[in-house]
Structures are given as structure tokens and as C-alpha cells.
Scaffold this active site. Structure first.
Site, mmCIF file in Angstrom:
data_model
loop_
_atom_site.group_PDB
_atom_site.id
_atom_site.type_symbol
_atom_site.label_atom_id
_atom_site.label_comp_id
_atom_site.label_asym_id
_atom_site.label_seq_id
_atom_site.Cartn_x
_atom_site.Cartn_y
_atom_site.Cartn_z
ATOM 1 N N GLU A 1 0.872 -1.167 0.000
ATOM 2 C CA GLU A 1 0.000 0.000 0.000
ATOM 3 C C GLU A 1 0.919 1.229 0.000
ATOM 4 O O GLU A 1 1.836 1.313 0.813
ATOM 5 C CB GLU A 1 -0.889 0.011 1.250
ATOM 6 C CG GLU A 1 -1.836 1.187 1.214
ATOM 7 C CD GLU A 1 -2.778 1.277 2.414
ATOM 8 O OE1 GLU A 1 -2.780 0.370 3.262
ATOM 9 O OE2 GLU A 1 -3.503 2.286 2.483
ATOM 10 N N ARG B 1 5.571 -13.086 9.304
ATOM 11 C CA ARG B 1 6.182 -11.764 9.172
ATOM 12 C C ARG B 1 7.619 -11.826 9.640
ATOM 13 O O ARG B 1 7.953 -12.612 10.527
ATOM 14 C CB ARG B 1 5.483 -10.760 10.093
ATOM 15 C CG ARG B 1 4.139 -10.314 9.698
ATOM 16 C CD ARG B 1 3.591 -9.353 10.750
ATOM 17 N NE ARG B 1 4.108 -8.006 10.568
ATOM 18 C CZ ARG B 1 3.610 -7.152 9.673
ATOM 19 N NH1 ARG B 1 2.595 -7.509 8.915
ATOM 20 N NH2 ARG B 1 4.109 -5.953 9.542
ATOM 21 N N LYS C 1 4.763 0.147 9.366
ATOM 22 C CA LYS C 1 4.800 1.463 8.738
ATOM 23 C C LYS C 1 4.249 2.537 9.666
ATOM 24 O O LYS C 1 4.738 3.649 9.707
ATOM 25 C CB LYS C 1 4.000 1.432 7.424
ATOM 26 C CG LYS C 1 4.807 0.889 6.268
ATOM 27 C CD LYS C 1 4.052 0.998 4.962
ATOM 28 C CE LYS C 1 2.953 -0.034 4.891
ATOM 29 N NZ LYS C 1 2.340 -0.122 3.558
HETATM 30 P P1 ATP Z 1 2.804 -2.470 7.943
HETATM 31 O O1 ATP Z 1 2.241 -3.362 8.978
HETATM 32 O O2 ATP Z 1 4.245 -2.141 8.113
HETATM 33 O O3 ATP Z 1 1.961 -1.269 7.645
HETATM 34 P P2 ATP Z 1 1.628 -3.741 5.739
HETATM 35 O O4 ATP Z 1 1.470 -5.203 5.758
HETATM 36 O O5 ATP Z 1 0.412 -2.928 5.985
HETATM 37 O O6 ATP Z 1 2.825 -3.370 6.656
HETATM 38 P P3 ATP Z 1 1.828 -3.463 2.946
HETATM 39 O O7 ATP Z 1 2.312 -2.297 2.186
HETATM 40 O O8 ATP Z 1 0.398 -3.792 2.878
HETATM 41 O O9 ATP Z 1 2.282 -3.213 4.426
HETATM 42 O O10 ATP Z 1 2.701 -4.735 2.644
HETATM 43 C C1 ATP Z 1 2.995 -5.228 1.372
HETATM 44 C C2 ATP Z 1 3.383 -6.664 1.494
HETATM 45 O O11 ATP Z 1 4.494 -6.805 2.372
HETATM 46 C C3 ATP Z 1 2.263 -7.509 2.057
HETATM 47 O O12 ATP Z 1 2.192 -8.700 1.316
HETATM 48 C C4 ATP Z 1 2.688 -7.769 3.460
HETATM 49 O O13 ATP Z 1 2.178 -8.990 3.890
HETATM 50 C C5 ATP Z 1 4.203 -7.764 3.349
HETATM 51 N N1 ATP Z 1 4.827 -7.392 4.614
HETATM 52 C C6 ATP Z 1 4.616 -6.272 5.324
HETATM 53 N N2 ATP Z 1 5.313 -6.296 6.471
HETATM 54 C C7 ATP Z 1 6.009 -7.463 6.483
HETATM 55 C C8 ATP Z 1 6.917 -8.084 7.409
HETATM 56 N N3 ATP Z 1 7.267 -7.498 8.559
HETATM 57 N N4 ATP Z 1 7.407 -9.292 7.077
HETATM 58 C C9 ATP Z 1 7.088 -9.884 5.923
HETATM 59 N N5 ATP Z 1 6.243 -9.357 5.021
HETATM 60 C C10 ATP Z 1 5.700 -8.160 5.283
HETATM 61 MG MG MG Z 2 -1.207 -3.761 4.466
#
Ligand code: ATP
Ligand code: MG
Length: 578
Positions: free
Chosen positions: A52, A279, A289
Site C-alpha cells: 500500500e 512476518r 509502517k
Molecule cells: P505495515 O504493517 O508495516 O503497515 P503492511 O502489511 O500494511 O505493513 P503493505 O504495504 O500492505 O504493508 O505490505 C505489502 C506486502 O508486504 C504484504 O504482502 C505484506 O504482507 C508484506 N509485509 C509487510 N510487512 C512485512 C513483514 N514485517 N514481514 C514480511 N512481510 C511483510
Molecule cells: Mg497492508
């Protein structure tokens, strides 16, 4: 942590181990292999990385990227970058551009030009109408609080909305008004009509659309309704022909809904499958984020590329080689249980890579004057300059040598002299002989103090030891680095400690900010470097002899960030564990 290390400490550190997952087996690879062998989707593998655009990529994303792109490549498929841009409030083109750039830096390119969920808003709205027409979705005019209270919980029944059984025509008309912007934010939502008593909470009539009068970074004011993650994600996967939709474990509970939506729709390319993995979490680090955004907004750090942050731009500015990040991600592999990895493990991959690639230089962080009292002078009485030849990287003889000017007045590290040393201190002290790296043996004959502080060390040198070894075979216990005063280049050095002192930030109180280390950065303004350091490229990483690896700031000439120290702390952790 910040001082020089004794020369007998190895630069390289032990091998952190053989990477485990590259080409190896794990539940994801096993499953994809089975799918390919059974000819599912014609044996095609297509993945996507779906950030995102509401923040910058961090080390956790690197794991997802390495998996999404790595698995596609391993199985002869392709991976797309798709922005999951369904929330106009938090998203911005600034993030879109940064994500594209960071992905390229990490070494991956999208199979197609970047894709956007917002490009599918039209198709999604059409599909939503078809669900309404089939009695599978309805407009609910209750407020968000009521809807969420009625969802119930485990062992608590859900309560059906009074609008659940409203005529199809009414929902269609209301959805049309929602789309045309005739209704206020929050006045109603479109919900899937599934099962308010399902054991799977996500199936209790989830929200598909909310009204939001906001300008979207790509679609502008064209849309007033925005799809939820659940309604957008699987459908976007299906539109693009994704076969394996990999995401983190928290989406596990969403999988039945992911499948339910796909069951209702005419899929253009077969059916994507969602699979979940753990994760990545690191000790002393936050990888969310939202949390990172708080650190930036509150001024705890200097911006998204602050070298203390685990953002890809922070790590990049700090000098982390992208190859080291990829190797780390391969090494930790994939699992289906969440776990936290030691930051020292990541650092050991960084150190190993830099040990092979970084050129060595001599830099003095906290200068102390050393005067060689028997240094020769020329006919005009000026001290001679002797150029000594030193290897650029002892790990890579092909990297050549450089000459470093040596003269009678040198800067040495203040810590490398002690007037009254403790036992086992092998560096300079009155009467002691040590080696100046690559140059000569010197023996301390005295020192001068001002206001109780040592300001100058006096030595004699042995001209017969040029190059750093004695023809008579006598040994010294210590080698120190040095910089000729007359030739020194001033540089600024930033030393870093953990941003969070606790292994699990916020574990005790729930707020990671409570565990902030107030001394995570130390700026040293009076460092002195050998002349060659002036030629360092922006972003280039050097090993400062005995001190660690340091990255030249990409924008500020003469500023160096300590990437990692020389000690392999990961090896120590493993030793402690036995
Ligand atoms: P955050 O919790 O940091 O806001 P998010 O999952 O909302 O992260 P996205 O931009 O939606 O962030 O993530 C894009 C991709 O990266 C998704 O497939 C998500 O599952 C993966 N991702 C995000 N954080 C991690 C992490 N700590 N470890 C592994 N994969 C991750
Ligand atoms: Mg997300």
C-alpha cells in the site's frame, strides 16, 4: 562498541552459516512445486508484491519481496509490483515513487510496469453490482459502530442488519447514489451478504465499500466509494492472473473470504490462491509502517532515510549492500510461525559482504597528536614525507594498493594511548613499542598533558621497520592506525547504537517509544582521514581500519555513517547459546 578493536580480532567474523532456503524446501516451495507438477494453471506461476503506498518499504517488506520475486523466478514465472491503493487518505505518489526506486535498489524489477488496484475500480464496481443483483450484497445504512457491534464474536452470535433483506433494487439504487457522491461519508456501506452466524468472523457480512469524499493520488475525484482490502485484493489478483498470492500470517483468517468472493465471480484467468507466511520481525527494531511513520513525524529520527531506521532507504544510506539483505532473507527462509530474528544475524550478512567488497582506509575518530621525535628533516628543515604502500583490501589482492603519506606528526586514536594502562593493554604507553599500520614501529618515550588531559604522545621510530615488520624478527603486540597531520582530510562520522534498547520494543509497556535509546547516535565532528578518503563516491562503503564499515552519505560530502562494527556479535550470540 564505538572504540577501535584490537588487531587480533578478525575482520571477517565466522561464516553465519550456509543459506538454508535458496533452492531448498519449505512449505511454500513444496506447494508451488506440487501445483506446477500437477499442471494447475497450465503450470504457470505468477506472484505479485502488493504494497500500500502509504509509507516506505522496510526490512519486513524485503522478506516479502524476496519471496514474491524469488519464488516466481525459481519456478520460471513472473512477479508484478501492484500498488494496493484503495485508501485515498493515507496514500501518495511520493510513496509510489519511493517504493519503485527501493524495489529496484534491492535488485528486483516488476515483470510489467507497476500495476495499481485503482485501475480496477471500474471492474470492481461492476462486479459489486452483479453481487447485489444476485442477492449477495446489500447497502447497509447503519453506522460503523453498530455494524461492528452486531458482528458478534467467537461464541457470540452475529445480529443481522435490518437492511440485510432489502429489495435488490433498493440496494442497487443506493449503491448508485453512493457512487455518484450523493451520500455523505459514513452514511452507508456496501456489505457482502454471506452468513452472520459463520464461525469465520470475516464471513459475517463484511464491508465491501465505504464512502470517502477524498482526492485519490491517481484517480483524483473520480471515485467517492473505495473498496476495502478484502474486496480489492483477491479480485485484483484474479484480474492480473496471479496464481499464488502470498501474504503475511495475519491474513490467514481472511482466506475464506478471499475464496468466497472468487467463488462468486467470472474469473478471467483461473483462480488465485492465497498462502500465508510469517512476518519478519527483528530484535531492537520496529517493522510497522505506522510505528515508523510516528518516529519520523515526532522527529525522533531525521526522516525516512535516517540510517537508524529499518526502512530500505535508511539501510541503504547506512551502507547495507542489497545483496546482504537478499542473502539474509534467503537464509531465514519461510515458516508458518511468527518469530523474531536477531538483528545481529542481519548485520553479520552485511559484514560478510562488506568484508569482501569494501576498501580499507585509515581514519581517526578522536584524534590525539603523536610526534616522532627522531623523524628526519630535509635540507630546509621540513619533515620528510614517506609514502607507504598498503593494500586496498587484503581479502581481494586484485583491488590493488595505495600509497599513504607518513610524516613526523600523526593523528592516532585517543584510545590507543594510556599513560597508566590496565593489565593486558597492549597499545601505546610509555616504554611500549607498537606498529603503525603499514608504516613503522614506534616506541613511546613520553607524553604531554594540558589541564590534566593528554594532548601529545612522543615516540621514536625505527627506520629499519618500514612496511611494518622488523628485520630482526622482533614482534609487537599491537598495530594502530594513524593519519599524517599535514595530509589529513577532515571528516564527520556518525556512530550508531540500537534505536531501541529493548530486544522487543514495547514489550513491557506496550509502547515501543518507552524503549527508545536516547543515545542511538553520536556525531563526531573532528575526525581525520587519510587523503584517499576525499575521493570516496557518494554512497560508497569503506572499512575504516579497526573501526568498522562506514558509508559515505549520498548527499553530504565528508559525512560517514557507521554501517556495522567489525566484531561478529552474531557469533557471540551463538556461542552463548552453546
Ligand atoms: P505495515 O504493517 O508495516 O503497515 P503492511 O502489511 O500494511 O505493513 P503493505 O504495504 O500492505 O504493508 O505490505 C505489502 C506486502 O508486504 C504484504 O504482502 C505484506 O504482507 C508484506 N509485509 C509487510 N510487512 C512485512 C513483514 N514485517 N514481514 C514480511 N512481510 C511483510
Ligand atoms: Mg497492508
Amino acid at each position: 562498541m564505538s572504540g577501535p578493536v584490537d588487531p587480533d580480532v578478525s575482520d571477517a567474523g565466522p561464516d553465519p552459516g550456509e543459506p538454508g532456503a535458496g533452492g531448498a524446501r519449505d512449505f511454500l516451495r513444496d506447494e508451488i512445486r506440487r501445483d506446477v507438477e500437477s499442471g494447475l494453471d497450465g503450470g504457470r506461476v505468477q506472484t505479485r508484491f502488493p504494497p500500500e503506498p502509504n509509507g516506505y518499504l522496510h526490512i519486513g517488506h524485503a522478506k516479502a519481496i524476496c519471496l514474491d520475486f524469488g519464488l516466481a523466478e525459481e519456478f520460471g514465472g513472473s512477479c508484478n509490483l501492484r500498488f494496493d491503493d484503495t485508501n485515498p487518505d493515507a496514500e501518495d505518489t511520493e510513496y509510489v515513487e519511493a517504493i519503485i526506486e527501493d524495489l529496484a535498489w534491492l535488485g528486483f524489477t516488476s515483470a510489467r510496469p507497476p500495476l495499481f488496484a485503482s485501475d480496477y475500480f471500474g471492474q470492481l464496481a461492476e462486479w459489486a453490482e452483479s453481487l447485489i443483483e444476485r442477492g449477495l450484497a446489500y447497502v447497509d445504512e447503519q453506522d460503523g459502530e453498530t455494524i461492528s457491534a452486531q458482528r458478534g464474536g467467537f461464541g457470540r452470535p452475529g445480529i443481522e442488519s435490518p437492511h440485510r433483506d432489502r429489495p435488490v433494487g433498493e440496494s442497487l439504487e443506493l449503491f448508485g447514489r453512493m457512487r455518484r457522491g450523493e451520500l455523505a461519508d459514513g452514511s452507508c456501506v456496501l456489505r457482502a451478504r454471506i452468513d452472520m452466524q459463520s464461525d469465520v468472523m470475516q464471513l459475517r457480512d463484511p464491508v465491501m465499500y465505504r464512502i470517502r469524499h477524498a482526492t485519490h493520488h491517481r484517480t483524483g475525484d473520480e471515485w467517492v466509494v473505495y473498496p476495502t482490502y478484502d474486496w480489492a485484493h483477491g479480485q485484483s489478483d484474479a484480474i492480473e492472473g496471479v496464481t499464488h498470492s502470498l501474504c503475511t500470517l495475519e491474513f490467514d483468517s481472511h482466506r475464506p473470504l478471499y475464496d468466497w468472493f472468487l467463488d462468486q465471480l467470472p474469473l478471467p484467468h483461473g483462480r488465485p490462491r492465497q498462502r500465508e507466511f510469517a512476518r519478519l520481525e527483528l530484535t531492537h527494531t520496529v517493522t510497522s509502517k505506522r510505528r515508523l511513520a510516528t518516529l519520523v513525524a515526532d522527529g525522533v529520527v531525521d526522516g525516512w532515510d535516517d540510517p537508524r531506521l529499518p526502512t530500505l532507504r535508511g539501510l541503504r544510506r547506512r551502507g547495507y549492500p542489497p545483496a546482504a539483505i537478499r542473502e539474509f532473507c534467503d537464509f531465514i527462509g519461510v515458516a508458518r510461525t511468527n518469530s523474531r530474528h536477531e538483528i545481529e544475524l542481519l548485520e553479520s550478512f552485511v559484514r560478510r559482504e562488506l568484508n569482501a567488497t569494501a576498501q580499507r582506509r585509515m581514519v581517526v575518530l578522536r584524534p590525539l597528536l603523536l610526534t616522532i621525535t627522531n623523524w628526519p628533516v630535509d635540507d630546509e628543515g621540513s619533515p620528510l614525507v614517506v609514502d607507504v604502500e598498503v593494500p586496498n583490501n587484503p581479502e581481494d589482492p586484485g583491488d590493488g594498493t595505495r600509497s599513504v603519506p607518513c610524516s613526523g606528526r600523526l593523528w592516532i586514536e585517543a584510545e590507543d594511548f594510556m599513560a597508566e594502562p590496565p593489565p593486558r593493554y597492549h597499545r601505546l604507553t610509555p616504554g611500549r613499542e607498537v606498529r603503525l599500520r603499514g608504516a613503522f614501529y614506534v616506541t613511546c618515550t613520553g607524553f604531554r598533558e594540558e589541564a590534566g588531559r593528554v594532548v601529545e604522545v612522543e615516540c621514536t621510530y625505527d627506520p629499519a621497520t618500514r612496511g611494518g615488520s622488523a628485520p630482526d624478527g622482533r614482534k609487537v603486540k599491537s598495530t594502530i592506525h594513524w593519519v599524517s597531520v599535514e595530509h589529513a582530510v577532515p571528516v564527520q562520522v556518525a556512530l550508531y547504537e540500537r534505536l531501541f534498547s529493548a530486544e522487543v520494543p514495547g514489550e513491557a509497556t506496550g509502547d515501543p517509544l518507552d524503549d527508545l535509546n536516547p543515545d542511538s547516535r553520536e556525531l563526531l565532528d573532528h575526525c581525520r582521514a587519510e587523503p584517499e578518503v576525499a575521493a570516496t563516491e557518494p554512497g560508497q562503503v569503506l572499512q575504516f581500519e579497526r573501526l568498522g564499515y562506514f558509508a559515505h552519505d549520498p548527499r553530504i560530502p565528508g559525512l560517514f555513517h557507521r554501517t556495522v562494527g567489525l566484531r561478529d556479535e552474531w557469533a557471540n550470540i551463538q556461542k552463548r547459546r552453546g
